[in-house]
Each structure stands twice: as C-alpha cells, then as structure tokens.
Write an enzyme that holds these catalytic residues in place. Structure first.
Site, PDB file in Angstrom:
ATOM      1  N   HIS A 231      10.298  -3.232 -24.235  1.00 44.61           N
ATOM      2  CA  HIS A 231      11.231  -2.738 -23.505  1.00 44.61           C
ATOM      3  C   HIS A 231      10.924  -1.084 -23.272  1.00 44.61           C
ATOM      4  CE1 HIS A 231      13.954  -5.813 -23.548  1.00 44.61           C
ATOM      5  NE2 HIS A 231      14.217  -5.675 -24.913  1.00 44.61           N
TER       6      HIS A 231
ATOM      7  N   ASP B 182       9.959 -13.264 -24.515  1.00 42.47           N
ATOM      8  CA  ASP B 182      11.256 -12.775 -25.251  1.00 42.47           C
ATOM      9  C   ASP B 182      12.510 -12.931 -24.333  1.00 42.47           C
ATOM     10  OD1 ASP B 182      11.822 -10.298 -27.488  1.00 42.47           O
ATOM     11  OD2 ASP B 182      12.998 -10.311 -25.582  1.00 42.47           O
TER      12      ASP B 182
ATOM     13  N   HIS C 123      14.981 -11.299 -23.585  1.00 44.74           N
ATOM     14  CA  HIS C 123      15.228 -10.091 -22.598  1.00 44.74           C
ATOM     15  C   HIS C 123      14.004  -9.724 -21.990  1.00 44.74           C
ATOM     16  CE1 HIS C 123      17.427  -9.657 -26.712  1.00 44.74           C
ATOM     17  NE2 HIS C 123      18.356  -9.692 -25.887  1.00 44.74           N
TER      18      HIS C 123
END
Ligand SMILES: [Zn+2]
Length: 366
Positions: A142, A179, A181
């Site tokens: 992220h 993942d 996300h």
C-alpha cells in the site's frame, strides 16, 4: 536449485500506536488489552512455526539479509520522506500517514523488511535460487513513494523490483498482487513504467476505498501495463482461478517478463477479519501452481513472493504452508483443518454466473 525463505524475527517486532483493531483509541473506542492493529506478528510467526513443526522448513534455504541501503530505498522513496521517517523513528516513533504507526527504531525495521525482499530478488535473478519467499513485516504494497498507508511504510516489493532493474538493465517484471486489498502503492510506483506490469486482484473498494478500478490502466509509456481486477465480495475459489486464467495469465504472457513477483496476501481467505471473500488454502495453492507453470514457460521459473496481508492467526499458516509446498515441490503436507467447511461455503451457481459476467465484461474491455 532451491526455494529461498527469507525472514528475520526483528521484523516481527515492529510496533507503535494505540489502536483497537483499525480504529485509533479515542472517545468511545475502548483500548485493546494486549492488542492493536490487525497487522501483528502472530500470523507471520505461526506461519513459520507450522513449517518448523511439519519439517517443511528443512526443505528450504532459510536466510536473513541486511537492511536495504539508502540507494535501494531512494529508487522508490524520496529523500525527504526517508529523512522525516528516520528522524521520527530516532525520536521514539510516531505516525506519518494513515494507519501506519511505528515505534523507536521503526525505520530500521522497515528497511530490514525491504532488505529481505531485495536479497530474495537478487538471489533469484542471479540464478542462486529458483524461487524465494520473503516473510517479514511491516508489509509494503500500500505504501506510495511519499504516503505510507494501510500498515505499510516502505514499498518492499517495489524496492526489490527497482534493485533488480538496476542490476539487470532492461529487466521486465510482472507483478501479481493477490492480497485481498488493492496494491495501490505498487501500482503508483510503476504506473508509467512499461517494463513492469502490475496486476492486482482484489475485493472491490475494500481498501483503499477509492482506488483499484478496472479503468486505471497506466499512464505515459506505461499505458496498458497496469491491470486492476476488482472482484465482488463473496467471491471464492472458482472466481479467483477463473480471474487468473482469463485475465492474469494472458496479460503476463503478453508482457514476456524475466521475473514474476507476487504480492502474497492471505486475506482473501474465508475466515479473514478484513475482507469478505471465500478463498481457501487450496485457492492459494492453485494460484501458486498456475504462477509456477507460467514462470516455467516464460522466465525459467523465476518467482519472488513478498508477504503482505492476512489476519487470521489460525488460518494464515495453512495458506502459507500450501504456497511454500508448491514453490519448493516438497511432499511435506499440512492438511487444512477448514478445507471441508470452506468447500461447503463456496458461492452457489447463481453467484458464479453473476461473477463470470463481470469477468466477461473485463475480458471484452481489454
Ligand atoms: Zn490486504
């Protein structure tokens, strides 16, 4: 050639902040006793522990690595960001972005987390290892160059990819992020880089809330080398495999990579507290097998995985074990205690029809 397993207990000691699950403790949010953010050591440590108990770890080349050096970090993060982070870390810790607390020495721990990914990648690109897995924290996918978020403070996979590109001019890389996300940080680093294909399979608008759309295909020279595959909540084993076969595999083949890197999160699992998907350990096993077949075809089997999310203390170890079994070809097995439960919980045919329609739309739009 063997499978490398890079890890270091010191990275499990990253900490800081006062959170109750994902909420800062304040007002009516009661503090957790002995807990905090879901990104915590237990899932990772138990993954390694399970491999020690079964003996699988004996089939791997287990290694640590030094911290990523400043030249490695500067290929992704600007000096101003690194300097501010280091100053705050030396002064006892703090928080720079969104849900990214760190304690004293947090900078060095993050540089070590990145360094493990860098060395794992160098070992694979040099031919020392066939493939490698880097188990560390904090995770990285992220983290944007100047904006840490989602528990990520340095963009581990991107730092490792940039180091490999520096070593091998013209190196082409395909990044597959499974993942649950969106891999917004990795996407941002390579958004205009035609040599690095970034693909993210994720639950749509889970985290971040406003990124990960299919329409975001890259910019400048990199137009067409970013592929987001947003999946509807409730999608399970079959949807992940179909998405891989129909969207991921053709894109990777067309890119002709010299190296495949996986942002490997296990938070699409049916029991994960931070998602609403229905994947199982066998899903991650099958995704790994497919990736290995692709890598064998395209790039002499070269795969590097960096550990990202996954927040079920009991289940992450079984997902990780399945992936490492596949990567190493080991016959040492850890039967999934949830296999029957999660098989029954898979979405019914009407959902598969609906989800397949979404994949049809994405395939047609490419
Ligand atoms: Zn995640």
């Amino acid at each position: 050639m063997t499978t490398g397993f890079y890890t270091d207990e010191r990275t499990f000691w990253a900490g800081g902040g006062n959170y109750a699950f994902t909420q800062p403790v304040a007002g009516l949010v009661q503090p957790f006793v002995g807990g905090g953010l879901p990104e915590a050591p237990e899932t990772k440590r138990r993954f390694k522990n399970l491999m020690e108990v079964t003996g699988l770890i004996g089939d791997l080349s287990v290694r640590t690595a030094p911290e990523a050096d400043r030249a490695d970090l500067l290929r992704v993060h600007p000096a101003t960001y690194l300097d501010t982070f280091k100053e705050m870390s030396d002064a006892g810790g703090g928080e720079l972005g969104l849900r990214t607390p760190f304690g004293a020495g947090g900078y060095e721990i993050c540089a070590l987390s990145a360094g493990l990914a860098v060395d794992a990648t160098r070992a694979v690109t040099s031919g020392d290892l066939r493939n490698a897995y880097s188990l560390s924290r904090p995770p990285g996918h992220h983290c944007l160059p100047e904006f840490p978020n989602g528990f990520c403070l340095m963009s581990n996979l991107a730092i490792a990819a940039r180091a490999a590109q520096a070593d091998h001019i013209g190196l082409r890389i395909a990044v597959i992020d499974w993942d649950v996300h969106h891999g917004n940080g990795t996407e941002a680093v390579f958004y205009d880089d035609a040599d690095v294909l970034t693909i993210s399979l994720h639950q749509e608008h889970n985290y971040p809330l406003d990124t990960g759309d299919f329409a975001d295909r890259g910019a400048g020279n990199g137009v067409g080398t970013n592929l987001n595959i947003p999946l509807p909540s409730g999608g399970g084993h079959q949807l992940y495999l179909e998405a891989f076969d129909r969207l991921v595999e053709p894109a990777v083949r067309a890119h002709r990579p010299d190296l495949i890197m996986i942002a490997c999160g296990f938070d699409a699992a049916a029991i994960d507290p931070l998602s609403r998907m229905l994947a199982s350990a066998d899903t991650f096993r099958q995704l790994t097998a497919r990736t290995m077949a692709l890598a064998d075809d395209l790039c002499d089997g070269r795969i590097v995985m960096t550990h990202e999310g996954g927040y079920s203390e009991v289940y992450v170890p079984f997902c990780g074990h399945a992936v490492i079994e596949e990567m190493s070809g080991s016959s040492i097995n850890a039967p999934d205690p949830y296999a029957d439960t999660f098989r029954i919980r898979q979405p019914k045919s009407h959902f598969d029809d609906y989800a397949r329609g979404l994949l049809d739309q994405m395939v047609a739009a490419l």
